[in-house]
Structure formats: structure tokens, C-alpha cells
Design a protein around this motif. Structure first.
Motif, PDB file in Angstrom:
ATOM      1  N   ASP A 206       0.856  -1.183   0.000  1.00  0.00           N
ATOM      2  CA  ASP A 206       0.000   0.000   0.000  1.00  0.00           C
ATOM      3  C   ASP A 206       0.887   1.226   0.000  1.00  0.00           C
ATOM      4  O   ASP A 206       1.655   1.448   0.937  1.00  0.00           O
ATOM      5  CB  ASP A 206      -0.911   0.004   1.239  1.00  0.00           C
ATOM      6  CG  ASP A 206      -1.993   1.072   1.164  1.00  0.00           C
ATOM      7  OD1 ASP A 206      -2.217   1.615   0.068  1.00  0.00           O
ATOM      8  OD2 ASP A 206      -2.607   1.359   2.205  1.00  0.00           O
ATOM      9  N   PHE A 207       0.815   2.021  -1.066  1.00  0.00           N
ATOM     10  CA  PHE A 207       1.572   3.263  -1.152  1.00  0.00           C
ATOM     11  C   PHE A 207       0.605   4.425  -0.968  1.00  0.00           C
ATOM     12  O   PHE A 207      -0.426   4.496  -1.634  1.00  0.00           O
ATOM     13  CB  PHE A 207       2.295   3.363  -2.496  1.00  0.00           C
ATOM     14  CG  PHE A 207       3.402   2.355  -2.643  1.00  0.00           C
ATOM     15  CD1 PHE A 207       4.595   2.499  -1.955  1.00  0.00           C
ATOM     16  CD2 PHE A 207       3.243   1.236  -3.444  1.00  0.00           C
ATOM     17  CE1 PHE A 207       5.609   1.561  -2.061  1.00  0.00           C
ATOM     18  CE2 PHE A 207       4.249   0.288  -3.571  1.00  0.00           C
ATOM     19  CZ  PHE A 207       5.439   0.453  -2.880  1.00  0.00           C
ATOM     20  N   VAL A 208       0.952   5.329  -0.065  1.00  0.00           N
ATOM     21  CA  VAL A 208       0.053   6.409   0.327  1.00  0.00           C
ATOM     22  C   VAL A 208       0.703   7.748   0.020  1.00  0.00           C
ATOM     23  O   VAL A 208       1.834   8.018   0.452  1.00  0.00           O
ATOM     24  CB  VAL A 208      -0.289   6.332   1.833  1.00  0.00           C
ATOM     25  CG1 VAL A 208      -1.360   7.342   2.196  1.00  0.00           C
ATOM     26  CG2 VAL A 208      -0.740   4.919   2.202  1.00  0.00           C
ATOM     27  N   TYR A 209      -0.014   8.581  -0.738  1.00  0.00           N
ATOM     28  CA  TYR A 209       0.529   9.900  -1.063  1.00  0.00           C
ATOM     29  C   TYR A 209       0.604  10.731   0.209  1.00  0.00           C
ATOM     30  O   TYR A 209      -0.258  10.636   1.090  1.00  0.00           O
ATOM     31  CB  TYR A 209      -0.330  10.595  -2.115  1.00  0.00           C
ATOM     32  CG  TYR A 209       0.375  11.755  -2.777  1.00  0.00           C
ATOM     33  CD1 TYR A 209       1.455  11.525  -3.627  1.00  0.00           C
ATOM     34  CD2 TYR A 209      -0.007  13.076  -2.539  1.00  0.00           C
ATOM     35  CE1 TYR A 209       2.125  12.584  -4.239  1.00  0.00           C
ATOM     36  CE2 TYR A 209       0.652  14.137  -3.147  1.00  0.00           C
ATOM     37  CZ  TYR A 209       1.726  13.876  -3.989  1.00  0.00           C
ATOM     38  OH  TYR A 209       2.389  14.922  -4.577  1.00  0.00           O
ATOM     39  N   VAL A 210       1.621  11.553   0.311  1.00  0.00           N
ATOM     40  CA  VAL A 210       1.933  12.243   1.562  1.00  0.00           C
ATOM     41  C   VAL A 210       0.774  13.073   2.103  1.00  0.00           C
ATOM     42  O   VAL A 210       0.557  13.143   3.315  1.00  0.00           O
ATOM     43  CB  VAL A 210       3.207  13.109   1.397  1.00  0.00           C
ATOM     44  CG1 VAL A 210       3.011  14.192   0.337  1.00  0.00           C
ATOM     45  CG2 VAL A 210       3.630  13.699   2.729  1.00  0.00           C
ATOM     46  N   THR A 211      -0.016  13.689   1.218  1.00  0.00           N
ATOM     47  CA  THR A 211      -1.127  14.505   1.715  1.00  0.00           C
ATOM     48  C   THR A 211      -2.187  13.651   2.401  1.00  0.00           C
ATOM     49  O   THR A 211      -2.844  14.102   3.354  1.00  0.00           O
ATOM     50  CB  THR A 211      -1.763  15.314   0.572  1.00  0.00           C
ATOM     51  OG1 THR A 211      -2.114  14.433  -0.504  1.00  0.00           O
ATOM     52  CG2 THR A 211      -0.806  16.380   0.059  1.00  0.00           C
ATOM     53  N   ASP A 212      -2.350  12.406   1.952  1.00  0.00           N
ATOM     54  CA  ASP A 212      -3.283  11.501   2.621  1.00  0.00           C
ATOM     55  C   ASP A 212      -2.715  11.018   3.956  1.00  0.00           C
ATOM     56  O   ASP A 212      -3.439  10.898   4.951  1.00  0.00           O
ATOM     57  CB  ASP A 212      -3.607  10.305   1.730  1.00  0.00           C
ATOM     58  CG  ASP A 212      -4.668  10.624   0.673  1.00  0.00           C
ATOM     59  OD1 ASP A 212      -5.374  11.631   0.839  1.00  0.00           O
ATOM     60  OD2 ASP A 212      -4.779   9.878  -0.308  1.00  0.00           O
ATOM     61  N   THR A 213      -1.423  10.735   3.990  1.00  0.00           N
ATOM     62  CA  THR A 213      -0.801  10.307   5.243  1.00  0.00           C
ATOM     63  C   THR A 213      -0.977  11.348   6.337  1.00  0.00           C
ATOM     64  O   THR A 213      -1.399  11.037   7.452  1.00  0.00           O
ATOM     65  CB  THR A 213       0.693  10.016   5.038  1.00  0.00           C
ATOM     66  OG1 THR A 213       0.855   8.842   4.230  1.00  0.00           O
ATOM     67  CG2 THR A 213       1.396   9.774   6.365  1.00  0.00           C
ATOM     68  N   VAL A 214      -0.663  12.601   6.018  1.00  0.00           N
ATOM     69  CA  VAL A 214      -0.736  13.634   7.061  1.00  0.00           C
ATOM     70  C   VAL A 214      -2.180  13.978   7.413  1.00  0.00           C
ATOM     71  O   VAL A 214      -2.472  14.346   8.559  1.00  0.00           O
ATOM     72  CB  VAL A 214       0.061  14.892   6.670  1.00  0.00           C
ATOM     73  CG1 VAL A 214       1.545  14.543   6.509  1.00  0.00           C
ATOM     74  CG2 VAL A 214      -0.462  15.540   5.401  1.00  0.00           C
TER      75      VAL A 214
END
Length: 307
Positions: A206-214
Motif C-alpha cells: 500500500d503506497f500512500v501519497y503524503v497529503t493523505d498520510t498527514v
């Protein structure tokens, strides 16, 4: 949540988180390692106050930060999150001690909630290491240290009457990430016309774009239940080989892939391990960036970096 303390505030994830917090009108005490650190991304953000404190001296924070109306401490700072430093047990154990030192200073600052940044590698460790005959990689030291920090800070928080929330971060990628994480490594490999050799890629990722992570960290911090652990994901987990092909097709569909040329050591996590339902139900979090869109932004940025 009106005011928060954030350690590791100028890192890749920290900087992106501060942007979200600023946009939400949350005041931030941003803890940065020292005055030699780059703060260009965060210094002009509204509602941000920057203070300096080494991880090894985090117990001094109550003297450095005089505010006594901080709602939450979000602990992102961690030395040796990437590369060979993940195998250094002395460094990783120090990180655990620093996290505990931070928890111990929170009562002096009247902070009642601690949010820690864990990693999906914790689940990898727990899934594979207990298996008889398992031969773990040295980088597992990092995941083990994160597990230890999670469990020990939870105990310490309980003892001190502090709410504990733990965020399990997946493989975060995006514009501005200068590490050699898998997305950057695979993308650079193909952008530089090197041999695109990988494992067979059957394991789920699962790769998560940084804006979704934060965004997930923000939601867990503000709305998460006490003494709860949340996985922050994209809600689009799939076999690694599919991600590799999307990266290839975004760069050049004619690139030949050598899947299976590199052996895979470990066991694949189940798709249920990447379930974001608890975070969505408890906090209202919803991921917004498809991998196809996030990787296009990232590859365009990497291409400029290579030039």
C-alpha cells in the motif's frame, strides 16, 4: 484540538502535516533538531512557532516551551528511519528511550494526549518473526524498535494519565521525499534507464501519497479514540507488481520489467492488514489521492531532480 506540539516538524511528513494543521487553524509548536536544520518550508506558515531541541535532550522541552495550553503532542522525530541506519540497534533503541523521555515530560506541560508515528513494518515483524525458521532481514531492527516504542509509551502514558494514540504509517511517497524509498528507487531506476529488476511482486503493498498520510495523522490526533492504534492507508492496497507496472507505464510503457529476478525474503501481509475502516469510522478520514495521480506528480518531480 487548538494547539499541538510536533516533533520532527521540518521533515518530509512533518512539513506536510504542519501545512494541514495551519490550514485547519491549529496553532503549532514546531520542534526542530537544531538551527542548522532546513526550515524553509515551515517558517512562513501561519500559526507556527519554531523551537529547537535535540532528541537526546527532549526531557528539557518543558523549559524550552512555556505554553501550558497545548492539547496534543504529535511525535514524528525518529533518527534512522531510512537506509542502513534502520539496522543500527543502538540508534533504534535510543529512539525508544527518547520517545519515553518525551512522554515523561508531557505532564509538566499539561499535555493530555500523545500521538506516536509508527510504521507498517511493525505488522511485517509480528507477521514473520514469530514463525519458526524465519530468517529476518537486519532492517527489521527498525520495525522492532517501533513496536517497542508503541507498547512502552502506551504503558507510560497510562501510568501518567495521558491518552495514547498510535498511527501506523504505510509507504508514504510524494513530491519532496528525498529518501530512497521503494517508489523513489523504482522510479529512478526506470528514469535512468537501468535494469528494472524486482521480486515477483506478488506480495500486497500500500503506497500512500503524503497529503493523505498527514491528513490521517491529523484526523487520528484530533478525533481518534484514546489508547487506540490506527492504520493510515490509501484504501487501494494491491500486489506490488501492479504498482511497479503503473510506475513503468507512467514513465515509458516500453520499459521491460524483470519481475522475479530478485528473491523475496519474508511473508506477505494479508489485505486485511491494510484496512482503514477503523480510522474512517472513528475519525471521518478519507484518502483522496489515487496512486495513478500521485505517482505522476512524483515522477515529474523526480525527473526534474535528476536533471
Amino acid at each position: 484540538m487548538k494547539k499541538v506540539l510536533v516533533t520532527g516538524a521540518n521533515g518530509f511528513i512533518g512539513s506536510a502535516l504542519l501545512k494541514v494543521l495551519s490550514e485547519e487553524g491549529v496553532e503549532v509548536i514546531a520542534v526542530v533538531k537544531d538551527t542548522n536544520e532546513n526550515i524553509s518550508i515551515i517558517e512562513s506558515l501561519p500559526n507556527i512557532k519554531i523551537v529547537y531541541c535535540e532528541l537526546s535532550e527532549v526531557y528539557k522541552l518543558s523549559e524550552i516551551v512555556t505554553d501550558r495550553d497545548i492539547d496534543v503532542c504529535i511525535h514524528l522525530a525518529w533518527a534512522g528511519s531510512f537506509g542502513d541506519a534502520r539496522t543500527a540497534y543502538d540508534l533504534q533503541l535510543q529512539n525508544v528511550k527518547y520517545a519515553l523521555n518525551l512522554v515523561d515530560v508531557l505532564p509538566k506541560m499539561n499535555i493530555k494526549r500523545f500521538v506516536g508515528a509508527g510504521t507498517l513494518a511493525e505488522r511485517d515483524v509480528l507477521n514473520y518473526h514469530p514463525t519458526d525458521g524465519a530468517t529476518p532481514n537486519a532492517v527489521s531492527i527498525y520495525g522492532i524498535a517501533k513496536i517497542t516504542a508503541n507498547y512502552m509509551t502506551k504503558v507510560e502514558c497510562s501510568k501518567l494519565g495521558i491518552e495514547h494514540v498510535w498511527c501506523l504509517l504505510s509507504n508514504t511517497y510524494g513530491v519532496g521525499n528525498t529518501t530512497n524509498n521503494f517508489v523513489n528507487m523504482a522510479s529512478r531506476l526506470m528514469l535512468e534507464n537501468r535494469r528494472a529488476a524486482f521480486t515477483s511482486g506478488e506480495q500486497t503493498y500500500d503506497f500512500v501519497y503524503v497529503t493523505d498520510t498527514v491528513k490521517g495523522i491529523y484526523h487520528a490526533s484530533a478525533f481518534g479514540k484514546a489508547n487506540t492504534s490506527y492504520y493510515i492507508g490509501s484504501d487501494q492496497a494491491r500486489p506490488l507488481k501492479e504498482y511497479i507496472r503503473i510506475i513503468r507505464d507512467t514513465i515509458n510503457p516500453d520499459i521491460e520489467l524483470y519481475l522475479g529476478e530478485i528473491p523475496f525474503n519474508g511473508t506477505s501481509l494479508s489485505k486485511e492488514s491494510y484496512d482503514t475502516t477503523k480510522l474512517i469510522n472513528d475519525t471521518g478520514y478519507h484518502p483522496a489521492v489515487r496512486f495513478e495521480d500521485g505517482i505522476l506528480n512524483t515522477i515529474n518531480w523526480l525527473r526534474d531532480q535528476i536533471k
